[in-house]
Design a protein around this motif. Structure first.
Motif, PDB file in Angstrom:
ATOM      1  N   LYS A 107      13.504 -10.604   3.492  1.00 30.80           N
ATOM      2  CA  LYS A 107      13.372 -10.671   1.836  1.00 30.80           C
ATOM      3  C   LYS A 107      14.583 -11.349   1.439  1.00 30.80           C
ATOM      4  CE  LYS A 107       9.946  -7.864   1.530  1.00 30.80           C
ATOM      5  NZ  LYS A 107       8.469  -8.006   0.845  1.00 30.80           N
ATOM      6  N   ASP A 108      14.485 -12.113   0.471  1.00 28.38           N
ATOM      7  CA  ASP A 108      15.363 -12.875  -0.094  1.00 28.38           C
ATOM      8  C   ASP A 108      16.320 -11.922  -1.000  1.00 28.38           C
ATOM      9  OD1 ASP A 108      17.281 -14.647  -1.188  1.00 28.38           O
ATOM     10  OD2 ASP A 108      15.864 -15.884  -2.198  1.00 28.38           O
ATOM     11  N   ILE A 109      17.438 -11.394  -0.515  1.00 28.89           N
ATOM     12  CA  ILE A 109      18.133 -10.508  -1.415  1.00 28.89           C
ATOM     13  C   ILE A 109      18.892 -10.864  -2.610  1.00 28.89           C
ATOM     14  CG2 ILE A 109      19.995  -8.926  -1.190  1.00 28.89           C
ATOM     15  CD1 ILE A 109      17.446  -7.765   0.181  1.00 28.89           C
ATOM     16  N   ILE A 110      18.778 -10.451  -3.758  1.00 30.92           N
ATOM     17  CA  ILE A 110      19.779 -10.567  -4.763  1.00 30.92           C
ATOM     18  C   ILE A 110      20.510  -9.548  -5.124  1.00 30.92           C
ATOM     19  CG2 ILE A 110      19.502 -11.137  -7.185  1.00 30.92           C
ATOM     20  CD1 ILE A 110      16.770 -12.390  -7.055  1.00 30.92           C
ATOM     21  N   TRP A 111      21.892  -9.685  -5.256  1.00 29.23           N
ATOM     22  CA  TRP A 111      22.770  -8.451  -5.303  1.00 29.23           C
ATOM     23  C   TRP A 111      23.267  -8.502  -6.877  1.00 29.23           C
ATOM     24  CZ3 TRP A 111      23.684  -5.632  -0.984  1.00 29.23           C
ATOM     25  CH2 TRP A 111      23.391  -6.305   0.370  1.00 29.23           C
ATOM     26  N   ALA A 112      22.809  -7.188  -7.606  1.00 33.24           N
ATOM     27  CA  ALA A 112      23.283  -6.819  -8.797  1.00 33.24           C
ATOM     28  C   ALA A 112      24.582  -6.311  -8.978  1.00 33.24           C
ATOM     29  CB  ALA A 112      22.109  -6.247  -9.479  1.00 33.24           C
ATOM     30  N   PRO A 113      25.340  -6.705  -9.938  1.00 31.14           N
ATOM     31  CA  PRO A 113      26.852  -6.141  -9.751  1.00 31.14           C
ATOM     32  C   PRO A 113      26.928  -5.015 -10.845  1.00 31.14           C
ATOM     33  CG  PRO A 113      26.577  -8.045 -11.413  1.00 31.14           C
ATOM     34  CD  PRO A 113      25.349  -7.895 -10.644  1.00 31.14           C
ATOM     35  N   TYR A 114      27.715  -4.017 -10.318  1.00 30.08           N
ATOM     36  CA  TYR A 114      27.875  -2.705 -11.022  1.00 30.08           C
ATOM     37  C   TYR A 114      29.533  -2.389 -10.908  1.00 30.08           C
ATOM     38  CZ  TYR A 114      22.941  -1.794 -11.496  1.00 30.08           C
ATOM     39  OH  TYR A 114      21.660  -1.618 -11.820  1.00 30.08           O
ATOM     40  N   MET A 115      29.944  -2.371 -12.160  1.00 34.23           N
ATOM     41  CA  MET A 115      31.470  -2.038 -12.229  1.00 34.23           C
ATOM     42  C   MET A 115      31.598  -0.664 -12.344  1.00 34.23           C
ATOM     43  SD  MET A 115      34.413  -3.696 -12.474  1.00 34.23           S
ATOM     44  CE  MET A 115      34.198  -5.303 -13.201  1.00 34.23           C
ATOM     45  N   ARG A 116      32.555  -0.040 -11.336  1.00 35.07           N
ATOM     46  CA  ARG A 116      32.621   1.223 -11.195  1.00 35.07           C
ATOM     47  C   ARG A 116      34.135   1.789 -11.739  1.00 35.07           C
ATOM     48  NH1 ARG A 116      34.927   5.023  -7.300  1.00 35.07           N
ATOM     49  NH2 ARG A 116      33.903   7.010  -7.406  1.00 35.07           N
ATOM     50  N   PHE A 117      34.194   2.467 -12.458  1.00 32.25           N
ATOM     51  CA  PHE A 117      35.603   3.272 -12.636  1.00 32.25           C
ATOM     52  C   PHE A 117      35.608   4.719 -12.719  1.00 32.25           C
ATOM     53  CE2 PHE A 117      38.074   5.980 -15.520  1.00 32.25           C
ATOM     54  CZ  PHE A 117      39.263   5.090 -15.929  1.00 32.25           C
ATOM     55  N   LYS A 118      36.799   4.982 -11.859  1.00 31.79           N
ATOM     56  CA  LYS A 118      36.941   6.636 -11.580  1.00 31.79           C
ATOM     57  C   LYS A 118      38.488   6.785 -11.781  1.00 31.79           C
ATOM     58  CE  LYS A 118      37.172   9.846  -8.052  1.00 31.79           C
ATOM     59  NZ  LYS A 118      37.035  10.258  -6.630  1.00 31.79           N
ATOM     60  N   GLY A 119      38.685   7.723 -12.804  1.00 31.08           N
ATOM     61  CA  GLY A 119      40.162   7.904 -13.048  1.00 31.08           C
ATOM     62  C   GLY A 119      40.390   8.796 -14.161  1.00 31.08           C
ATOM     63  N   ASN A 120      41.720   9.185 -14.604  1.00 35.41           N
ATOM     64  CA  ASN A 120      42.100  10.050 -15.642  1.00 35.41           C
ATOM     65  C   ASN A 120      42.064   9.548 -16.918  1.00 35.41           C
ATOM     66  OD1 ASN A 120      42.137  12.291 -13.823  1.00 35.41           O
ATOM     67  ND2 ASN A 120      44.109  11.591 -13.309  1.00 35.41           N
ATOM     68  N   VAL A 121      41.618   9.881 -18.012  1.00 39.36           N
ATOM     69  CA  VAL A 121      41.537   9.182 -19.308  1.00 39.36           C
ATOM     70  C   VAL A 121      42.379  10.338 -20.382  1.00 39.36           C
ATOM     71  CG1 VAL A 121      40.457   8.215 -21.270  1.00 39.36           C
ATOM     72  CG2 VAL A 121      39.504   8.085 -18.922  1.00 39.36           C
ATOM     73  N   TYR A 122      43.712   9.856 -20.768  1.00 35.12           N
ATOM     74  CA  TYR A 122      44.149  10.680 -21.641  1.00 35.12           C
ATOM     75  C   TYR A 122      43.950  10.361 -23.300  1.00 35.12           C
ATOM     76  CZ  TYR A 122      46.634  12.149 -17.573  1.00 35.12           C
ATOM     77  OH  TYR A 122      46.974  12.458 -15.958  1.00 35.12           O
ATOM     78  N   LEU A 123      43.651  11.399 -24.053  1.00 33.85           N
ATOM     79  CA  LEU A 123      43.502  11.073 -25.426  1.00 33.85           C
ATOM     80  C   LEU A 123      44.494  11.823 -26.527  1.00 33.85           C
ATOM     81  CD1 LEU A 123      39.673  10.919 -26.091  1.00 33.85           C
ATOM     82  CD2 LEU A 123      41.135   8.914 -26.287  1.00 33.85           C
ATOM     83  N   CYS A 124      45.099  11.263 -27.335  1.00 34.13           N
ATOM     84  CA  CYS A 124      46.290  11.823 -28.218  1.00 34.13           C
ATOM     85  C   CYS A 124      45.142  11.966 -29.355  1.00 34.13           C
ATOM     86  CB  CYS A 124      47.289  10.987 -28.369  1.00 34.13           C
ATOM     87  SG  CYS A 124      48.426  10.945 -26.812  1.00 34.13           S
ATOM     88  N   SER A 125      44.764  13.133 -30.066  1.00 35.90           N
ATOM     89  CA  SER A 125      44.040  13.270 -31.187  1.00 35.90           C
ATOM     90  C   SER A 125      44.662  14.540 -31.893  1.00 35.90           C
ATOM     91  CB  SER A 125      42.628  13.190 -30.716  1.00 35.90           C
ATOM     92  OG  SER A 125      42.410  14.505 -30.030  1.00 35.90           O
ATOM     93  N   ASP A 126      44.694  14.386 -33.271  1.00 35.42           N
ATOM     94  CA  ASP A 126      45.107  15.352 -34.042  1.00 35.42           C
ATOM     95  C   ASP A 126      46.518  15.911 -33.444  1.00 35.42           C
ATOM     96  OD1 ASP A 126      44.763  17.209 -36.156  1.00 35.42           O
ATOM     97  OD2 ASP A 126      43.886  18.845 -35.077  1.00 35.42           O
ATOM     98  N   THR A 127      46.580  16.989 -32.977  1.00 31.46           N
ATOM     99  CA  THR A 127      47.772  17.611 -32.548  1.00 31.46           C
ATOM    100  C   THR A 127      47.853  17.926 -30.981  1.00 31.46           C
ATOM    101  OG1 THR A 127      47.072  20.075 -32.990  1.00 31.46           O
ATOM    102  CG2 THR A 127      48.170  18.711 -35.063  1.00 31.46           C
TER     103      THR A 127
END
Length: 405
Positions: free
Chosen positions: A53-73
């Motif tokens: 088979k003629d393979i076509i590679w489809a890209p996927y960006m992966r993120f894994k990590g900690n996200v910090y949000l400063c909201s209200d108090t």
């Protein structure tokens, strides 16, 4: 949950399995050690058993990590693990789901057969997507967002086209009809970019001694010439470091980043006195603090978000004047798994977490911008106390179960 990558030893060709966070490649067969380095992020492919088979590679960006949000108090934090399609074809799945964790992947190599769909997503696009995702989990507007301890990678899904249909080459199942068939994908196809994974010999650039570190270390040490190194642009560069010498015989040395920084906008902070006033600490500002440089501290190892925040806040507020030497501890050296570039991203979050009047001060955070003047790696001694380790000078204790010894 991380993923597993299969690869061959560049020296003897033996198969070796790596975890997602591995940077130090140690072959159990020929005992050769190399440091893995890739510009921007690692590129991997999901396995397939499709033949002819003629393979076509489809890209996927992966993120894994900690996200910090400063909201209200308050400061909210979440651990995020997502993949997003990086090509502008809506017929393809928007996410890879659990596949990266369920299947053993391989690195993209220059001789990989097939065609590649160009990735149109940038790192900023991915982080913006992550930010929007996590922002929906808080009920208030947020004033600052930080990504700390993240791992970015580009994962390729193998596909093939038959007529006007696209099939998944992993399962041989239909993905979706695509009007125009392969011709519809042609505008987004590029030749094999010939990406090359760099295997850097773990030899000290200064003395030629063997560099030491754990499998997930982002810096390596040389016990012969007493130097610390990190990978940058395919070579090892020296890292400034200090050690606070322990008084006991069973000390464990944990690494921390000590970052000298200044801010002129929003909340001017050019000295330790400025920091104490800006955060409204219950301390009487001493005259000597007006000329004392401001240092922000952050753990140089990945740890649970709540503990990361608490350690950074306590050490930054205290500004303990340690007596330090330029000498590596001989043993019990905990690995550095968080680079200084990511530790620098925590500065504004540490400032926010130190504020006593969050309701008043948080709205000023968007205008705050820090200039990083210097980053120093500091090894602090902790006493082993059974289920926890204790830093007596700072009166800080950390449960052992939160660290991987």
């Amino acid at each position: 949950m991380g993923f597993i990558v299969e690869h061959e030893c560049p020296q003897c060709g033996a198969p070796v399995e790596l975890e997602e966070t591995n940077r130090l490649f140690h072959c159990p067969y020929c005992d050769v050690k190399n440091y893995l380095f890739a510009r921007h992020y690692f590129r991997l492919v999901l396995p397939h058993k499709t033949s002819n088979k003629d393979i076509i590679w489809a890209p996927y960006m992966r993120f894994k990590g900690n996200v910090y949000l400063c909201s209200d108090t308050s400061i909210n934090h979440r651990i995020v693990d997502i993949t997003r399609l990086g090509a502008p074809f809506r017929e393809l799945p928007m996410s890879l789901g659990f596949r990266p964790q369920a299947l053993k992947m391989r690195f993209v190599t220059p001789d990989l057969a097939g065609s590649f769909l160009a990735c149109s997503l940038s790192v900023d696009n991915v982080l913006d997507t992550v930010g929007k995702h996590i922002s929906t989990l808080v009920s208030h507007d947020f004033f600052h967002r930080a990504y700390i301890g993240e791992a970015l990678s580009l994962i390729y899904l193998p596909m093939y086209v038959e007529g006007n249909k696209v099939f998944d080459a992993v399962t041989n199942q239909l993905i979706a009809p695509i009007p125009g068939g392969r011709e519809a994908l042609e505008p987004g196809i590029e030749d094999n970019p010939r990406w090359q994974l760099n295997f850097m010999a773990t030899i000290c650039p200064n003395c030629g001694w063997s560099l030491e570190g754990e499998k997930d270390s982002v810096v390596l040490t040389c016990s012969n010439c007493n130097r610390v190194w990190e990978a940058s642009d395919g070579r090892f560069v020296q890292v400034d470091f200090k050690t606070v010498q322990g008084k006991g015989t069973d000390n464990v040395y944990l690494p921390f980043w000590r970052i000298k920084a200044k801010s002129d906008g929003g909340i001017p902070i050019n000295s330790y006195a400025d920091f104490i006033r800006a955060t409204n600490q219950p301390k009487a500002v001493q005259k000597s603090w007006e000329n004392q440089d401001m240092y922000f501290w952050a753990p140089a190892f990945k740890i649970r978000p709540r503990i990361f925040l608490n350690l950074s806040r306590l050490m930054t507020i205290t500004q303990k004047d340690f007596e330090m030497v330029e000498e590596l501890p001989r043993e019990n050296l905990y690995p550095v798994t968080l680079p200084h570039t990511e530790a620098a991203q925590s500065i504004k979050t540490t400032l926010a977490n130190s504020m006593m009047l969050k309701k008043i001060m948080f709205p000023l955070l968007p205008k705050v911008s820090f200039d990083i003047e210097k980053s120093t790696l500091v090894y602090l001694p902790f006493d082993d106390a059974g289920f926890e380790i204790i830093q007596k000078d700072m009166r800080v204790s950390i449960q052992k179960k939160t660290l991987e010894f």
